[in-house]
Write a protein that holds these residues in place. Sequence first.
Motif, PDB file in Angstrom:
ATOM      1  N   TYR A 282      48.035  30.035  36.574  1.00 39.05           N
ATOM      2  CA  TYR A 282      47.181  28.734  37.202  1.00 39.05           C
ATOM      3  C   TYR A 282      46.397  28.295  36.121  1.00 39.05           C
ATOM      4  CZ  TYR A 282      48.748  31.598  41.145  1.00 39.05           C
ATOM      5  OH  TYR A 282      49.316  32.246  42.112  1.00 39.05           O
ATOM      6  N   ASP A 283      45.833  27.030  36.256  1.00 38.12           N
ATOM      7  CA  ASP A 283      45.271  26.477  35.337  1.00 38.12           C
ATOM      8  C   ASP A 283      43.900  25.947  36.103  1.00 38.12           C
ATOM      9  OD1 ASP A 283      44.214  24.874  33.173  1.00 38.12           O
ATOM     10  OD2 ASP A 283      45.438  23.088  33.528  1.00 38.12           O
ATOM     11  N   PRO A 284      42.750  26.628  35.705  1.00 41.72           N
ATOM     12  CA  PRO A 284      42.495  27.782  34.628  1.00 41.72           C
ATOM     13  C   PRO A 284      43.142  28.757  35.255  1.00 41.72           C
ATOM     14  CG  PRO A 284      40.560  27.029  35.852  1.00 41.72           C
ATOM     15  CD  PRO A 284      41.473  25.913  36.176  1.00 41.72           C
ATOM     16  N   PRO A 285      43.146  30.041  34.618  1.00 37.61           N
ATOM     17  CA  PRO A 285      43.841  31.159  35.101  1.00 37.61           C
ATOM     18  C   PRO A 285      42.585  31.804  35.787  1.00 37.61           C
ATOM     19  CG  PRO A 285      44.148  30.961  32.504  1.00 37.61           C
ATOM     20  CD  PRO A 285      43.310  29.895  33.121  1.00 37.61           C
ATOM     21  N   LEU A 286      42.978  32.830  36.655  1.00 31.64           N
ATOM     22  CA  LEU A 286      42.138  33.687  37.661  1.00 31.64           C
ATOM     23  C   LEU A 286      41.579  34.735  36.764  1.00 31.64           C
ATOM     24  CD1 LEU A 286      43.943  33.136  40.896  1.00 31.64           C
ATOM     25  CD2 LEU A 286      42.562  31.391  39.513  1.00 31.64           C
ATOM     26  N   ASP A 287      40.418  35.036  37.108  1.00 30.31           N
ATOM     27  CA  ASP A 287      39.616  36.180  36.556  1.00 30.31           C
ATOM     28  C   ASP A 287      39.998  37.346  37.578  1.00 30.31           C
ATOM     29  OD1 ASP A 287      36.963  38.021  36.417  1.00 30.31           O
ATOM     30  OD2 ASP A 287      37.784  37.433  34.391  1.00 30.31           O
ATOM     31  N   LEU A 288      40.400  38.618  37.150  1.00 28.17           N
ATOM     32  CA  LEU A 288      40.724  39.803  37.969  1.00 28.17           C
ATOM     33  C   LEU A 288      39.653  40.049  38.894  1.00 28.17           C
ATOM     34  CD1 LEU A 288      42.785  41.419  38.904  1.00 28.17           C
ATOM     35  CD2 LEU A 288      42.129  43.091  37.030  1.00 28.17           C
ATOM     36  N   ASP A 289      38.354  40.178  38.254  1.00 25.69           N
ATOM     37  CA  ASP A 289      37.042  40.348  38.956  1.00 25.69           C
ATOM     38  C   ASP A 289      36.682  39.387  39.934  1.00 25.69           C
ATOM     39  OD1 ASP A 289      36.654  42.715  37.548  1.00 25.69           O
ATOM     40  OD2 ASP A 289      35.648  41.918  36.005  1.00 25.69           O
ATOM     41  N   LEU A 290      36.818  37.942  39.717  1.00 22.09           N
ATOM     42  CA  LEU A 290      36.735  37.216  40.443  1.00 22.09           C
ATOM     43  C   LEU A 290      37.486  36.991  41.618  1.00 22.09           C
ATOM     44  CD1 LEU A 290      35.451  34.158  38.154  1.00 22.09           C
ATOM     45  CD2 LEU A 290      34.076  35.715  39.212  1.00 22.09           C
ATOM     46  N   ILE A 291      38.862  37.516  41.598  1.00 17.21           N
ATOM     47  CA  ILE A 291      39.481  37.529  42.610  1.00 17.21           C
ATOM     48  C   ILE A 291      39.105  38.386  43.754  1.00 17.21           C
ATOM     49  CG2 ILE A 291      41.836  38.426  43.285  1.00 17.21           C
ATOM     50  CD1 ILE A 291      43.072  37.468  41.038  1.00 17.21           C
ATOM     51  N   ASP A 292      38.406  39.475  43.182  1.00 15.14           N
ATOM     52  CA  ASP A 292      38.004  40.617  44.112  1.00 15.14           C
ATOM     53  C   ASP A 292      36.616  40.162  44.763  1.00 15.14           C
ATOM     54  OD1 ASP A 292      39.793  42.318  44.011  1.00 15.14           O
ATOM     55  OD2 ASP A 292      39.052  43.253  42.282  1.00 15.14           O
ATOM     56  N   GLN A 293      36.027  39.292  44.109  1.00 16.48           N
ATOM     57  CA  GLN A 293      34.630  38.535  44.706  1.00 16.48           C
ATOM     58  C   GLN A 293      34.694  37.576  45.498  1.00 16.48           C
ATOM     59  OE1 GLN A 293      32.030  37.889  41.145  1.00 16.48           O
ATOM     60  NE2 GLN A 293      30.474  37.219  42.506  1.00 16.48           N
ATOM     61  N   TYR A 294      35.490  36.613  45.430  1.00 21.16           N
ATOM     62  CA  TYR A 294      35.575  35.365  46.111  1.00 21.16           C
ATOM     63  C   TYR A 294      36.710  35.376  46.985  1.00 21.16           C
ATOM     64  CZ  TYR A 294      31.798  33.760  43.358  1.00 21.16           C
ATOM     65  OH  TYR A 294      30.556  33.565  42.683  1.00 21.16           O
ATOM     66  N   SER A 295      37.700  36.282  46.893  1.00 22.50           N
ATOM     67  CA  SER A 295      38.988  36.136  48.045  1.00 22.50           C
ATOM     68  C   SER A 295      39.012  37.281  49.038  1.00 22.50           C
ATOM     69  CB  SER A 295      40.407  35.765  47.192  1.00 22.50           C
ATOM     70  OG  SER A 295      40.360  37.065  46.549  1.00 22.50           O
ATOM     71  N   PHE A 296      39.675  36.966  50.303  1.00 21.49           N
ATOM     72  CA  PHE A 296      39.630  37.789  51.285  1.00 21.49           C
ATOM     73  C   PHE A 296      41.068  37.385  51.985  1.00 21.49           C
ATOM     74  CE2 PHE A 296      39.130  39.259  55.791  1.00 21.49           C
ATOM     75  CZ  PHE A 296      38.931  40.656  55.651  1.00 21.49           C
ATOM     76  N   ASN A 297      41.595  38.201  52.335  1.00 17.80           N
ATOM     77  CA  ASN A 297      43.186  38.098  52.938  1.00 17.80           C
ATOM     78  C   ASN A 297      43.330  38.956  54.162  1.00 17.80           C
ATOM     79  OD1 ASN A 297      45.612  36.920  53.463  1.00 17.80           O
ATOM     80  ND2 ASN A 297      46.484  37.869  51.351  1.00 17.80           N
ATOM     81  N   ILE A 298      43.706  38.281  55.321  1.00 24.02           N
ATOM     82  CA  ILE A 298      44.165  39.048  56.400  1.00 24.02           C
ATOM     83  C   ILE A 298      45.767  39.366  56.626  1.00 24.02           C
ATOM     84  CG2 ILE A 298      44.023  38.906  59.169  1.00 24.02           C
ATOM     85  CD1 ILE A 298      41.797  36.942  58.849  1.00 24.02           C
ATOM     86  N   VAL A 299      46.184  40.544  56.409  1.00 29.72           N
ATOM     87  CA  VAL A 299      47.537  40.834  56.361  1.00 29.72           C
ATOM     88  C   VAL A 299      47.932  41.780  57.713  1.00 29.72           C
ATOM     89  CG1 VAL A 299      48.986  42.258  54.876  1.00 29.72           C
ATOM     90  CG2 VAL A 299      46.893  41.334  53.788  1.00 29.72           C
ATOM     91  N   PRO A 300      48.587  40.942  58.300  1.00 26.55           N
ATOM     92  CA  PRO A 300      49.347  41.612  59.629  1.00 26.55           C
ATOM     93  C   PRO A 300      50.353  42.417  59.100  1.00 26.55           C
ATOM     94  CG  PRO A 300      49.263  39.086  59.694  1.00 26.55           C
ATOM     95  CD  PRO A 300      49.030  39.327  58.463  1.00 26.55           C
ATOM     96  N   ASP A 301      50.712  43.390  59.833  1.00 21.30           N
ATOM     97  CA  ASP A 301      51.705  44.464  59.631  1.00 21.30           C
ATOM     98  C   ASP A 301      53.232  43.564  59.926  1.00 21.30           C
ATOM     99  OD1 ASP A 301      50.185  46.508  59.703  1.00 21.30           O
ATOM    100  OD2 ASP A 301      50.247  47.126  61.736  1.00 21.30           O
ATOM    101  N   ARG A 302      54.072  44.084  59.125  1.00 24.73           N
ATOM    102  CA  ARG A 302      55.455  43.589  59.056  1.00 24.73           C
ATOM    103  C   ARG A 302      55.469  42.135  58.277  1.00 24.73           C
ATOM    104  NH1 ARG A 302      55.623  45.778  63.807  1.00 24.73           N
ATOM    105  NH2 ARG A 302      56.561  44.022  65.031  1.00 24.73           N
ATOM    106  N   ASP A 303      54.539  41.525  58.087  1.00 31.68           N
ATOM    107  CA  ASP A 303      54.559  39.864  57.444  1.00 31.68           C
ATOM    108  C   ASP A 303      54.822  40.020  56.257  1.00 31.68           C
ATOM    109  OD1 ASP A 303      54.008  37.435  57.027  1.00 31.68           O
ATOM    110  OD2 ASP A 303      52.033  37.101  57.789  1.00 31.68           O
ATOM    111  N   MET A 304      55.936  39.474  55.818  1.00 32.56           N
ATOM    112  CA  MET A 304      56.287  39.589  54.246  1.00 32.56           C
ATOM    113  C   MET A 304      55.279  38.510  53.334  1.00 32.56           C
ATOM    114  SD  MET A 304      60.435  39.768  54.626  1.00 32.56           S
ATOM    115  CE  MET A 304      60.413  38.454  55.651  1.00 32.56           C
TER     116      MET A 304
END
Length: 953
Positions: free
Chosen positions: A850-872
């Motif tokens: 991505y442009d600009p690239p994503l920082d690994l620490d910032l991914i954990d700091q600013y993103s949250f994902n809801i992951v249902p079972d069996r959802d690919m």
Amino acid sequence: DLEGPSERLSDRFIKVGSVSQEDGGDEICFSKTDYSNSGNVVRLRSKMKFNDHFSLPAPSNTVRFEKNDVTVYCMSGGTQIQVEDHGERSFLTRQVSDSSVGLTMLRFWYALVAFVMMGLLLAFTVQLLFNIFVSVMINSGLTQVGNGHPLNIIALLLSLPIWILGLSGAMSVATAFLVDTWRGNKFVKMFLDTKRVWVDWISFLIFLGIPVLTMIITLFARAKFWSITTMVWVSLAFAYYGFYAIAIIYYEVRACFELIRHVPNYQKRGKTTWPWMVLASIEFRLNSRFCGVERYHYLEKGHLSSQFSNNGSFETEDDVDKGKPKISLWSRFTMIKLWEKYGWFTKLEKPKRRFNIEEVEGGRPVVTSSTWELERFFLRNNNVQYATVISGPGALAQQQVRSSCVCTIVAMLLVFLLIASFVFYLGNMVLLVLITLLAFLLVTVIPRSIRLYKIAKFYNNAKEEIEAIKKEDKMTGKSTAFVEIVEKWEVNKINPKVGWFIFAGDFVFFFLIPLISLFVVKSTPTALIFLLVSFVSYVRYYLNPSHLIQSLGKLDEYMDDPNDEGEFGDWRDHHRVSFILKHITKGKNRDTWRRFFATFIFIFLVLFIAAWIQGVSEGMSVDSLDNSKGNYYWPRQEGVSYPTCNLEDAIFKETGLMDYTYMAYASSFEPDAMKDVLDTWFGENVARSRQDVIDEFKSQADDVVAKSPVTYRLLEFPSNDTSIRPDFYVVTIRGTSNIVDMISNLQLWTSATFVQVLRAIVPFGSILDTVYTEFIGAWTFIETPELKKIEVYKSTTEFVNWLREEKNYTNIHLTGHSLGGGIAMISGVQTKTPAYALSGPNAMLGRKTYDPPLDLDLIDQYSFNIVPDRDMIPRIDLVAHNSQGIRCLAPTYQPWACHRATRSLCEIMYRCGSEGRPIFCNCVLDYDYPEPARQFVDTSFREYCEEAKENGK
């Protein structure tokens, strides 16, 4: 120690386990009266001399051991076949293994690195093809970006044949490289036979020495030792693969030049300069490709007194009934009298035989009573012509023949029913089931049934004759086999001028025009790759020895290099060419990879046509919304609920998780419906959609951002007192709602998906995450300026920055479902804005694309994902640390049901408690959740929903 006892199939042909020795003339003579078989001991009338065939993996060596001569055959996997001369016409054949656990583990590691290299190469080729397809989509006007032109579409589509030919060739070479690495680089040693020690040293340094030395240095330097070491490891493997591919091309061209001198029609010209040989080879290839061919496929009896005659054909009866030939549509076209009249094609006075590679090698698999296996007939290679012994020593029993036929029928029936049941299980779609079964019938069942019918008919017609043959073979000691024979005969030839005209058209339409088009769309890196792929493809296609060998029918008489004076010089030349032809040029790996890339292209073309027809939708209408108007509620379930039900930074903390889920779902509605959508959930005028702000932003942005295919809404939660809490804003991004959105999904996450599969296959694949990330990030150089324009996350990232800088909005959050969730997380990390995604694809492995690239620490700091079972979808790429898994109660035969936003919303409301939010009717009616408790009304929830459904509400 042998895998099986030796078998005497005739008085001149002996099969020992999986190794065969054939009569080479006066040097070997097996006599019936002098033959005896005791265990693994074979007694012969005269002294044997072993001649090595070039199909062997290595030449034999005869050594003196304990007063006996021992001839050693080195097979694959560290196995040796040793034939020991005991004197007095007595020989002992044994199998010996010199492998060890340590050597096997070392070879496994070498092969593992080669496999990772191959997987990364595959991901790169797929991403390369996909970029071309997206360029086609841009030029078609589907993305509303750029000034597309139909001629560019045509040019890009015309480049596909060369892409398929070149990329499948690269992958077939990579497959051969992987296999050769596992076998100890035996084929690489054939390149530098006089320096075999150096080859082993080079392999050792590339796969172990240099990487370990790199690790030692980085450990002393206290650097990121593992990241640097793995990058060096895989990079060296790529370099070694490059050398391997260049060597293969060199020996293909070299063999082609050696063989073209022996072609009768070109031998008369007496020209031996390399430009002439190039032109002659191209002309010969054109004739081989476009001449008319008759194909015979039949079964015939033959004696195994000598497996093959001098011209490479199996010795059968003279009065063979070959049946009617099969003639392709092109061959029928070339046989039209009109073309012969104009001199475009000339009929041959006598048809000319075209041999296959197996015939040139002079060997074919022999099925005997001891080599027979139940499943072999069904799983056999259709390109290999087998000889099945029907009488004499080693003949198949009648029970074995019947079992093979029954097993084939049962296997086809089981596969047929398995495919039908699996498709039905997934979707209960009758039409799809019928289409799938019809395709399976046409591709597999019908051809195999015809083949089985021919064999059964042959046995039935020759039943009496076979009984007579058995009596004769019992007296003579011979074995008789029925042989499956496929013959091709050239019946005419193309006029050289017509052939060169076709070659010129091929060069212009499939190379020159696509190359110019790639430069026109400013895809310089892709154009340079296309130039390289085209050059290699043309060289390997036209300067290839396969079509020459198929015409000459022999290899050993024409491949004699006078400059190769090594001990096994001639054998090495023959083995090199045979290996390249059988395993790379004409091997099954090449055909498999061609089918893979052709299937990939077909799927995209279907998606492209569907996108063209469907277009881009604005969203759902308000009629799609169905709720209970707050008269029913779910209490929070007993026990441990989801720990993220309450979100501290949400506008309403108690309902934070379900609020973000609902807002992600709300992005799919039309702008005019947003007021009702928000009022239904939050209450009257609590939230409002600010489409005016979005329109203002697009009016000030450039055309690329303004016409971006991504759809998003801005939700405003006004504050009663801005001194206590500033206004709260949520940018909600729509998920995949049409084919164009799906293609956007694929563009962003194709490489990460392929690499993720590779990571799952490779043992301990997670230790190479740095390699995956760096290589995926490096592939962005092939992106064109137009491709970068439609990277949908750039529009939302710029919008969030504009809100902060121009509108002074400070309290901003992002959310989205599916594709929208993935874009929300990317833009959230880039702008340092909290992002809550529902079933969004992740951005861990592909973070540097991505442009600009994503920082690994910032991914954990600013993103949250809801992951249902069996959802690919939310399992594409690696899930970051901040995520919440939720249950999915959908049946397992509905794999996409868990990806629905409304189902996830129902699950969160049921587990966390509805907290006054309205409950949707489909939570109970469609998703089978328990009925909520009622308040203020006497009607049950189900009765209310059924009544509302009847009234059309």
